[in-house]
Design a protein around this motif. Sequence first.
Motif, PDB file in Angstrom:
ATOM      1  N   PRO A 104       2.431   6.296  -0.717  1.00  0.00           N
ATOM      2  CA  PRO A 104       1.231   5.557  -1.117  1.00  0.00           C
ATOM      3  C   PRO A 104       1.315   5.135  -2.586  1.00  0.00           C
ATOM      4  O   PRO A 104       1.685   5.929  -3.452  1.00  0.00           O
ATOM      5  N   ARG A 105       0.981   3.877  -2.834  1.00  0.00           N
ATOM      6  CA  ARG A 105       1.133   3.292  -4.171  1.00  0.00           C
ATOM      7  C   ARG A 105       0.414   4.101  -5.243  1.00  0.00           C
ATOM      8  O   ARG A 105       0.917   4.228  -6.376  1.00  0.00           O
ATOM      9  N   ASP A 126       0.826  -1.210   0.000  1.00  0.00           N
ATOM     10  CA  ASP A 126       0.000   0.000   0.000  1.00  0.00           C
ATOM     11  C   ASP A 126       0.861   1.261   0.000  1.00  0.00           C
ATOM     12  O   ASP A 126       0.511   2.265  -0.615  1.00  0.00           O
ATOM     13  N   ARG A 127       1.974   1.200   0.730  1.00  0.00           N
ATOM     14  CA  ARG A 127       2.970   2.274   0.718  1.00  0.00           C
ATOM     15  C   ARG A 127       4.275   1.665   0.234  1.00  0.00           C
ATOM     16  O   ARG A 127       4.856   0.808   0.910  1.00  0.00           O
ATOM     17  N   VAL A 128       4.719   2.089  -0.937  1.00  0.00           N
ATOM     18  CA  VAL A 128       5.835   1.437  -1.620  1.00  0.00           C
ATOM     19  C   VAL A 128       7.162   1.957  -1.072  1.00  0.00           C
ATOM     20  O   VAL A 128       7.366   3.173  -0.934  1.00  0.00           O
ATOM     21  N   LEU A 129       8.066   1.036  -0.746  1.00  0.00           N
ATOM     22  CA  LEU A 129       9.408   1.401  -0.310  1.00  0.00           C
ATOM     23  C   LEU A 129      10.200   1.923  -1.509  1.00  0.00           C
ATOM     24  O   LEU A 129      10.295   1.249  -2.540  1.00  0.00           O
ATOM     25  N   LEU A 130      10.774   3.115  -1.363  1.00  0.00           N
ATOM     26  CA  LEU A 130      11.496   3.767  -2.450  1.00  0.00           C
ATOM     27  C   LEU A 130      12.774   4.405  -1.922  1.00  0.00           C
ATOM     28  O   LEU A 130      12.862   4.769  -0.751  1.00  0.00           O
ATOM     29  N   HIS A 131      13.753   4.561  -2.813  1.00  0.00           N
ATOM     30  CA  HIS A 131      14.980   5.289  -2.496  1.00  0.00           C
ATOM     31  C   HIS A 131      15.224   6.337  -3.569  1.00  0.00           C
ATOM     32  O   HIS A 131      14.984   6.098  -4.755  1.00  0.00           O
ATOM     33  N   THR A 132      15.704   7.491  -3.143  1.00  0.00           N
ATOM     34  CA  THR A 132      16.047   8.544  -4.101  1.00  0.00           C
ATOM     35  C   THR A 132      17.278   9.293  -3.596  1.00  0.00           C
ATOM     36  O   THR A 132      17.478   9.421  -2.383  1.00  0.00           O
ATOM     37  N   PHE A 133      18.093   9.751  -4.519  1.00  0.00           N
ATOM     38  CA  PHE A 133      19.263  10.562  -4.177  1.00  0.00           C
ATOM     39  C   PHE A 133      18.954  12.012  -4.512  1.00  0.00           C
ATOM     40  O   PHE A 133      18.548  12.329  -5.632  1.00  0.00           O
TER      41      PHE A 133
END
Length: 221
Positions: free
Chosen positions: A112-113, A27-34
């Motif tokens: 949130p997806r 439901d809440r997507v794990l993400l990484h950003t620089f």
Amino acid sequence: MPHFSVTRARADRAVPAGRVGYDLNADRVLLHTFQTEDALGELLSTGQLLPDPKRAEPPFADAYGWMLREMGRRLPTSGDSALWFWARTTRDCLVDSCRNQRGGVLLTCRIPRERVLLSHFWDWHRALNGTPHVLELPCESDEDFEARRDRIWDELDDRKRAAGVFDKGFLEWPEDVRLDLERGWEQFLDPATYGRWDTVQATAHSLHAEDVIEAVRLDPL
């Protein structure tokens, strides 16, 4: 005060050991950003981070424009640019990226997806290069796939030459040619077409402070 922790680490220690834990169906997507230090400052001071349209690379303006149109069509949010995230990659890739982003900031997020558009990282290069995306058919041999792919590419080149737009960006192509190309790209926006180990990226119109789990400032040395 931030809703998330802000720490500092060497590039090779910024990513915790072990499995990253991506789940494209959460439901809440794990993400990484620089992001830059200035971007972190904006997030801390205003509670949100908006993308800077000037950071888009001019040679790929047509592809970025297409992605933005798809985001506008598929997401409940809006905006004139996109923030980019890793939605599934390896820990080794993240560590290498940390080394390349020394002096920047690694943000770990859960968004949130419905607010993010997923896309296949490598297949996205079809849009960047203005070339057709051709999915391999079930039970198709490598030789048959390559022959079918080459035929599709050659047919596109013939249509571009006939229209006098062979060396022009795809937004300048005849509408029927452009739409055929873009419809093929929609396939790499569909997670159902991804393999288990495929690298996946995500785009969003904005990032909110409450979406961020942790910010790690990457030591410059």
